[in-house]
Design a protein around this motif. Sequence first.
Motif, PDB file in Angstrom:
ATOM      1  N   LEU A 182       0.831  -1.209   0.000  1.00 28.72           N
ATOM      2  CA  LEU A 182       0.000   0.000   0.000  1.00 28.72           C
ATOM      3  C   LEU A 182       0.864   1.258   0.000  1.00 28.72           C
ATOM      4  O   LEU A 182       0.593   2.200  -0.737  1.00 28.72           O
ATOM      5  N   LYS A 183       1.898   1.263   0.823  1.00 25.00           N
ATOM      6  CA  LYS A 183       2.775   2.431   0.857  1.00 25.00           C
ATOM      7  C   LYS A 183       3.511   2.584  -0.475  1.00 25.00           C
ATOM      8  O   LYS A 183       3.713   3.698  -0.946  1.00 25.00           O
ATOM      9  N   GLY A 184       3.878   1.460  -1.090  1.00 22.69           N
ATOM     10  CA  GLY A 184       4.522   1.502  -2.394  1.00 22.69           C
ATOM     11  C   GLY A 184       3.593   2.030  -3.480  1.00 22.69           C
ATOM     12  O   GLY A 184       4.032   2.615  -4.465  1.00 22.69           O
ATOM     13  N   ALA A 185       2.299   1.835  -3.287  1.00 25.31           N
ATOM     14  CA  ALA A 185       1.298   2.334  -4.234  1.00 25.31           C
ATOM     15  C   ALA A 185       0.875   3.762  -3.888  1.00 25.31           C
ATOM     16  O   ALA A 185      -0.107   4.254  -4.420  1.00 25.31           O
ATOM     17  N   SER A 186       1.578   4.390  -2.979  1.00 23.33           N
ATOM     18  CA  SER A 186       1.438   5.804  -2.606  1.00 23.33           C
ATOM     19  C   SER A 186       0.428   6.098  -1.506  1.00 23.33           C
ATOM     20  O   SER A 186       0.085   7.250  -1.295  1.00 23.33           O
ATOM     21  N   GLN A 245      -3.255   6.803 -10.357  1.00 23.08           N
ATOM     22  CA  GLN A 245      -2.766   5.974 -11.470  1.00 23.08           C
ATOM     23  C   GLN A 245      -1.850   4.858 -10.971  1.00 23.08           C
ATOM     24  O   GLN A 245      -1.939   3.722 -11.429  1.00 23.08           O
ATOM     25  N   ARG A 246      -0.979   5.174 -10.013  1.00 22.66           N
ATOM     26  CA  ARG A 246      -0.086   4.147  -9.466  1.00 22.66           C
ATOM     27  C   ARG A 246      -0.882   3.079  -8.720  1.00 22.66           C
ATOM     28  O   ARG A 246      -0.581   1.889  -8.815  1.00 22.66           O
ATOM     29  N   VAL A 247      -1.921   3.492  -7.992  1.00 21.88           N
ATOM     30  CA  VAL A 247      -2.762   2.532  -7.286  1.00 21.88           C
ATOM     31  C   VAL A 247      -3.450   1.601  -8.282  1.00 21.88           C
ATOM     32  O   VAL A 247      -3.467   0.381  -8.111  1.00 21.88           O
ATOM     33  N   LEU A 248      -4.007   2.166  -9.340  1.00 27.86           N
ATOM     34  CA  LEU A 248      -4.707   1.347 -10.335  1.00 27.86           C
ATOM     35  C   LEU A 248      -3.745   0.415 -11.077  1.00 27.86           C
ATOM     36  O   LEU A 248      -4.114  -0.714 -11.412  1.00 27.86           O
ATOM     37  N   THR A 250      -0.947  -0.816  -9.710  1.00 23.87           N
ATOM     38  CA  THR A 250      -0.512  -1.805  -8.722  1.00 23.87           C
ATOM     39  C   THR A 250      -1.573  -2.873  -8.480  1.00 23.87           C
ATOM     40  O   THR A 250      -1.260  -4.062  -8.409  1.00 23.87           O
ATOM     41  N   TYR A 251      -2.822  -2.460  -8.373  1.00 23.52           N
ATOM     42  CA  TYR A 251      -3.892  -3.392  -8.001  1.00 23.52           C
ATOM     43  C   TYR A 251      -4.828  -3.743  -9.155  1.00 23.52           C
ATOM     44  O   TYR A 251      -5.821  -4.435  -8.939  1.00 23.52           O
ATOM     45  N   SER A 252      -4.549  -3.276 -10.350  1.00 22.21           N
ATOM     46  CA  SER A 252      -5.314  -3.587 -11.568  1.00 22.21           C
ATOM     47  C   SER A 252      -6.690  -2.944 -11.639  1.00 22.21           C
ATOM     48  O   SER A 252      -7.250  -2.808 -12.704  1.00 22.21           O
ATOM     49  N   SER A 253      -7.270  -2.607 -10.492  1.00 22.01           N
ATOM     50  CA  SER A 253      -8.596  -1.990 -10.498  1.00 22.01           C
ATOM     51  C   SER A 253      -8.855  -1.318  -9.157  1.00 22.01           C
ATOM     52  O   SER A 253      -8.161  -1.582  -8.166  1.00 22.01           O
ATOM     53  N   ALA A 254      -9.889  -0.487  -9.129  1.00 23.53           N
ATOM     54  CA  ALA A 254     -10.286   0.151  -7.872  1.00 23.53           C
ATOM     55  C   ALA A 254     -10.788  -0.902  -6.893  1.00 23.53           C
ATOM     56  O   ALA A 254     -10.579  -0.789  -5.680  1.00 23.53           O
ATOM     57  N   LEU A 286     -11.294   6.175  -6.515  1.00 29.26           N
ATOM     58  CA  LEU A 286     -11.079   5.370  -5.311  1.00 29.26           C
ATOM     59  C   LEU A 286     -12.100   5.693  -4.227  1.00 29.26           C
ATOM     60  O   LEU A 286     -11.834   5.532  -3.046  1.00 29.26           O
ATOM     61  N   VAL A 287     -13.268   6.131  -4.634  1.00 30.60           N
ATOM     62  CA  VAL A 287     -14.294   6.549  -3.667  1.00 30.60           C
ATOM     63  C   VAL A 287     -14.693   5.412  -2.725  1.00 30.60           C
ATOM     64  O   VAL A 287     -15.050   5.654  -1.583  1.00 30.60           O
TER      65      VAL A 287
END
Length: 166
Positions: A65-69, A96-99, A101-105, A156-157
């Motif tokens: 999670l921290k790596g994904a900002s 964008q980095r979160v999406l 990293t995890y492919s989707s919201a 990411l709501v």
Amino acid sequence: GDVALLRLLRSVDNDLDAACDDFKKIAQCRDFEVRSELDAFEAWVVSGGISGGVSFETIPGVAALKGASFGFCDWLGVDADGNVVIYENGGSIDVQRVLLTYSSAEGALAAYKKCHLWRFELLYMLLDDLSRRAKRVVCFVNILDALDVKFEHRALVGIGQFYASG
């Protein structure tokens, strides 16, 4: 434990009926998925032991999670009353980095839910231990910095809704 029940009672100004209602709501929210996660958390704690390297930073999923900002600190310090201060920076999240990293919201939400549950279970264990040592109820203060939240964060709501629901 006893300290958690006392904390629940004090949160409603010692109104026993309100505390019982709140406890029933909490118990109803503990569905099968949450119970299985809590069992996994308990096994993780027992395998590492409190003195054996179990910390907020070693919780599975925190580094990702921290790596994904996701910016958070589970022990920023203590306030003037000796309560634990937690800091979360929602505006620091790079959508964008979160999406990526995890492919989707939805994937990000699932990872966040699990990590959040484990972080707060460890926090409650810590608060229980600190309360027993201090012979008073030690609480926590959660600071949420939403200063830099932008329109793009709406992707990411679900995480925000989960966070707000407690």
